[in-house]
Design an enzyme around this catalytic site. Structure first.
Site, short mmCIF file in Angstrom:
data_model
loop_
_atom_site.label_atom_id
_atom_site.label_comp_id
_atom_site.label_asym_id
_atom_site.label_seq_id
_atom_site.Cartn_x
_atom_site.Cartn_y
_atom_site.Cartn_z
N LYS A 84 -7.74 13.34 -12.56
CA LYS A 84 -8.31 12.00 -12.56
C LYS A 84 -9.68 12.04 -13.23
O LYS A 84 -10.54 12.84 -12.83
CB LYS A 84 -8.43 11.53 -11.12
CG LYS A 84 -8.35 10.05 -10.91
CD LYS A 84 -8.28 9.80 -9.40
CE LYS A 84 -8.25 8.35 -9.06
NZ LYS A 84 -8.43 8.16 -7.62
C1 E4P Z 1 -7.82 4.81 -6.77
O1 E4P Z 1 -7.28 5.80 -7.19
C2 E4P Z 1 -8.91 4.81 -5.80
O2 E4P Z 1 -8.82 5.98 -5.03
C3 E4P Z 1 -8.87 3.69 -4.82
O3 E4P Z 1 -7.75 2.86 -4.98
C4 E4P Z 1 -10.17 2.99 -4.61
O4 E4P Z 1 -10.02 2.00 -3.64
P1 E4P Z 1 -11.23 1.35 -2.82
O5 E4P Z 1 -11.80 0.26 -3.64
O6 E4P Z 1 -10.58 0.84 -1.57
O7 E4P Z 1 -12.23 2.45 -2.57
#
Ligand code: E4P
Length: 219
Positions: A84
């Site tokens: 990522k």
């Molecule tokens: C995506 O890969 C992120 O880990 C995640 O969806 C972020 O979500 P949040 O806005 O609830 O932190």
């Protein structure tokens, strides 16, 4: 539509993997910190052994050279790792490098259609638009998903999957499915909410009571 769970909590991952409905996992530095696990690499190894689908492991560096070094290291942890990277010039440069060598890449922190196009051009396996965080600032997260799905559908050479992220409630998931998004990464509590309907509970209680009254047995 694929369901990923958005967590680094091993108990939640094991519990939800047992349903047979989990296609992958996404983690991020905040979720890893929240998990309380002391060793990130060991944690990712464990998750990748539980869920056979893509497991997103995020780089920590923000400059190109150290980010690439981390990305190459993370990619070697297991065959199902999706590295990522953030949607920055350095992140997309790393994405291009990794995708050219056949490594899965999830480009995260996408907040505009323009950014999603760049991720697709960089060969990302997944692009993660954050719908909840857009809703939080008064924008329309799901409209961004609709726009990206429409754009990608005009370009068959874009193989990047739309991974709906920052999901806050079941309606985000349903709307994403209606729009044809490939994947939703969903927090454990929202996955559990997807199962629930009061009429299911009421109907089941009635069936159980009536079956008891009938005095019959299946086995
Ligand atoms: C995506 O890969 C992120 O880990 C995640 O969806 C972020 O979500 P949040 O806005 O609830 O932190």
């Amino acid at each position: 539509m694929k369901f990923f769970v958005d967590t680094a909590d091993l108990n939640d991952i094991k519990d939800l993997a047992a349903t047979g409905l989990l296609d992958g996992v996404t983690t991020n530095p905040s979720l890893v910190a929240k998990s309380g696990h002391a060793n990130f690499i060991e944690l990712i190894k464990e998750i990748a052994a539980i869920v056979p689908g893509p497991v997103s492991a995020e780089v920590a560096a923000t400059d190109y050279a150290p980010m690439l070094e981390e990305a190459l290291f993370l990619a070697k942890i297991a065959k199902n790792i999706a590295v990522k990277v953030p949607l920055t010039p350095a992140g997309l440069k790393v994405c291009k490098h990794l995708s050219e060598q056949g490594t899965m890449v999830n480009v995260t922190l996408c907040f505009s259609a323009a950014q999603a196009i760049l991720a697709a051009k960089a060969g990302a396996t997944f692009v993660s638009p954050f719908v909840g965080r857009l809703d939080d600032i008064g924008e329309n997260g799901m409209q961004l998903i609709a726009d990206i799905c429409q754009i990608f559908s005009s370009y068959p050479n874009f193989t990047t999957e739309v991974l709906v992220a920052s999901v806050r409630h079941p309606q985000h998931v349903v709307q994403a499915a209606l729009m044809g998004a490939h994947v939703a990464t969903i927090p454990p509590n929202v996955i559990r909410q997807l199962f629930a309907h009061p009429l299911t509970d009421k109907g089941l209680a009635q069936f159980v009571a009536d079956w008891k009254k009938s005095g019959q047995k299946i086995l």
